[in-house]
Structure formats: structure tokens, C-alpha cells
Scaffold this active site. Structure first.
Site, PDB file in Angstrom:
ATOM      1  N   HIS A 110       7.738  -3.449   3.985  1.00  0.00           N
ATOM      2  CA  HIS A 110       7.644  -2.850   2.648  1.00  0.00           C
ATOM      3  C   HIS A 110       8.926  -2.083   2.332  1.00  0.00           C
ATOM      4  O   HIS A 110       9.535  -2.262   1.269  1.00  0.00           O
ATOM      5  CB  HIS A 110       6.429  -1.924   2.581  1.00  0.00           C
ATOM      6  CG  HIS A 110       6.286  -1.168   1.306  1.00  0.00           C
ATOM      7  ND1 HIS A 110       5.352  -1.491   0.343  1.00  0.00           N
ATOM      8  CD2 HIS A 110       6.954  -0.086   0.810  1.00  0.00           C
ATOM      9  CE1 HIS A 110       5.451  -0.655  -0.679  1.00  0.00           C
ATOM     10  NE2 HIS A 110       6.421   0.217  -0.415  1.00  0.00           N
ATOM     11  N   GLU A 111       9.340  -1.223   3.270  1.00  0.00           N
ATOM     12  CA  GLU A 111      10.539  -0.423   3.049  1.00  0.00           C
ATOM     13  C   GLU A 111      11.797  -1.290   3.037  1.00  0.00           C
ATOM     14  O   GLU A 111      12.709  -1.075   2.232  1.00  0.00           O
ATOM     15  CB  GLU A 111      10.650   0.673   4.107  1.00  0.00           C
ATOM     16  CG  GLU A 111       9.563   1.736   4.047  1.00  0.00           C
ATOM     17  CD  GLU A 111       9.548   2.483   2.723  1.00  0.00           C
ATOM     18  OE1 GLU A 111      10.617   2.593   2.081  1.00  0.00           O
ATOM     19  OE2 GLU A 111       8.473   2.949   2.317  1.00  0.00           O
ATOM     20  N   HIS A 164      12.393  -2.918  -0.314  1.00  0.00           N
ATOM     21  CA  HIS A 164      13.036  -2.032  -1.292  1.00  0.00           C
ATOM     22  C   HIS A 164      14.552  -2.049  -1.107  1.00  0.00           C
ATOM     23  O   HIS A 164      15.315  -2.153  -2.078  1.00  0.00           O
ATOM     24  CB  HIS A 164      12.538  -0.589  -1.116  1.00  0.00           C
ATOM     25  CG  HIS A 164      11.145  -0.356  -1.599  1.00  0.00           C
ATOM     26  ND1 HIS A 164      10.681  -0.820  -2.815  1.00  0.00           N
ATOM     27  CD2 HIS A 164      10.107   0.338  -1.047  1.00  0.00           C
ATOM     28  CE1 HIS A 164       9.421  -0.443  -2.981  1.00  0.00           C
ATOM     29  NE2 HIS A 164       9.058   0.252  -1.911  1.00  0.00           N
TER      30      HIS A 164
END
Length: 235
Positions: A24-25, A28
């Protein structure tokens, strides 16, 4: 009393959550880089190494207290909560700041939904390998993949709440006129406190108010069913 029978399930849940949070990170950071902002790369956060995304409070202290508290009082783990260190993004370095911020924010949940679908596809492999049964005979691989679907859906959907600094708040800001967006983003400093109050404190003050339970029963369960169908399973 502590029940060691929960350890394999706990290990599967922790591994599924670590993968979901890490990717998820990373999503980004890669999205920001693609849109013109190399801040995450310069900070060494454009990484698939989970340790790079550890937040001492959100990744270690809060989950650790919840884990020990439940094991000592219940003998099992029923609920966990935590967060990772956000990947740094400099909106001013994006080619189109507000719209770019919206796309960078959407990349995290999009990655989680993709991982949920991928885990559902891999469930077919557990059937072929005989890793599926009923009750205690369900294999660890099947449990891990099922928990991966759940972890990714919960993380992705939770982050879509329209409250900054959650991804949903930044997506909403990207859709607003510039003046409204800038004012709305001022809520970032209070965002986590708002989430904690609405999700965790209000239910204790208002009997019958259970946003987590309602979301799991109606939103996450429906999303879980949809992911299974998209991966070629029945409901």
C-alpha cells in the site's frame, strides 16, 4: 489462559497485514514518482522492505499493546489496529498538484484491491494442492490467502474514508475547487483523532453504535463476496 492454537492463525494474519501495508505504502511512492515527485525515493522510502515503513507507535506500540492485552485477558486475538509510517509526498513537486495528490492517494487502496483479487485467484491453487478442508483441516495456505483478502479489503476500504490524512480525504480534496480543497486539507492535523473518536470512542459512549461491526457485516462482507466472484469462485 493463552491458547497456542491461535499462533498459526496469528502468524498468517500478521504476514497478510504486513504485505498489505507494505505494498500500500510502496504504491503511493511509485505513483508519486510517476507523477513527478521523487521525494519518497530520495528519502529511501520507495521500498518493498517492510522495515522502511515501520512507525514506532502505529506499527509496534499500539498493535503490541492490543496483542498482549487480548492474549492475557482473552487467551486469543480478536481485534488488531495499527498504521504504517506514511510515504512522504511533496504535493508541490507533482506536475498537477491537486489532481496528482488524488491519484497518489488512490494508488494505495487500488493496490490493496488488486492484492485481494490476486489472493482470491491463488485460492484456486490451494484447492488443487488439497490445502482446503473444513474446520481444523483447513490448511495454513488457505487461511493465509483468506486473511490476505480480508486484510487488503479492510485496509483499502478504511483508507477510502473521506477524512484527511486518509486516502479518501485526499481523493475528495482533489475533486474540490482549489479554495475548498485547501481549507478541507487543514483537517489533516486532526484527522486521526477524528477517526479514533468516531470509530473507537463513540461506540463506548453510545450503546448500539457499532461502525466497525456494521462495516464488516455489510461493506467488507459484500466486497469479499465480489472479489471471490471476480476471481472465479462462487459466493
Amino acid at each position: 489462559m493463552f491458547d497456542p492454537g491461535w499462533l498459526p492463525e496469528l502468524l498468517a494474519a500478521v504476514l497478510a497485514s504486513v504485505i498489505a501495508i507494505t505494498l500500500h505504502e510502496a504504491a503511493h511512492g511509485y505513483a508519486a514518482l510517476g507523477l513527478g515527485d521523487p521525494t519518497a525515493r530520495e528519502a529511501g522510502r520507495l521500498s518493498l522492505n517492510p522495515l522502511r515503513h515501520v512507525d514506532r507507535v502505529g506499527t509496534i506500540l499500539v498493535p503490541g499493546v492490543l496483542l498482549l492485552g487480548q492474549l492475557l485477558t482473552l487467551g486469543r486475538v480478536e481485534f488488531m489496529f495499527g498504521w504504517a509510517k506514511p510515504v512522504p509526498v511533496d504535493v508541490t513537486r507533482l506536475r498537477h498538484p491537486l489532481q496528482g495528490m488524488m491519484l497518489v492517494a488512490a494508488a494505495g487502496p487500488a493496490m490493496n484491491f488488486f492484492l485481494a483479487w490476486l489472493a482470491a485467484v491463488l485460492l484456486h491453487v490451494t484447492w488443487l494442492l488439497g490445502d482446503f478442508g473444513s474446520g481444523d483441516s483447513v490448511g495454513w495456505g488457505y487461511r493465509f490467502l483468506a486473511l490476505s483478502i480480508l486484510a487488503n479489503l479492510v485496509l483499502g476500504l478504511f483508507n477510502l474514508l473521506p477524512i484527511p490524512p486518509l486516502d479518501g480525504g485526499r481523493i475528495l480534496a482533489g475533486l474540490l475547487p482549489v479554495r475548498l480543497a485547501l481549507g478541507f486539507l487543514q483537517l489533516e492535523r486532526y484527522g486521526i483523532l477524528i477517526v479514533l473518536f468516531v470509530v473507537f470512542l463513540l461506540p463506548r459512549l453510545m450503546p448500539g453504535y457499532d461502525p466497525v461491526g456494521w462495516t464488516l457485516r455489510h461493506v467488507v462482507a459484500g466486497a469479499f463476496d465480489l472479489v471471490l466472484r471476480l476471481a472465479g469462485h462462487g459466493a
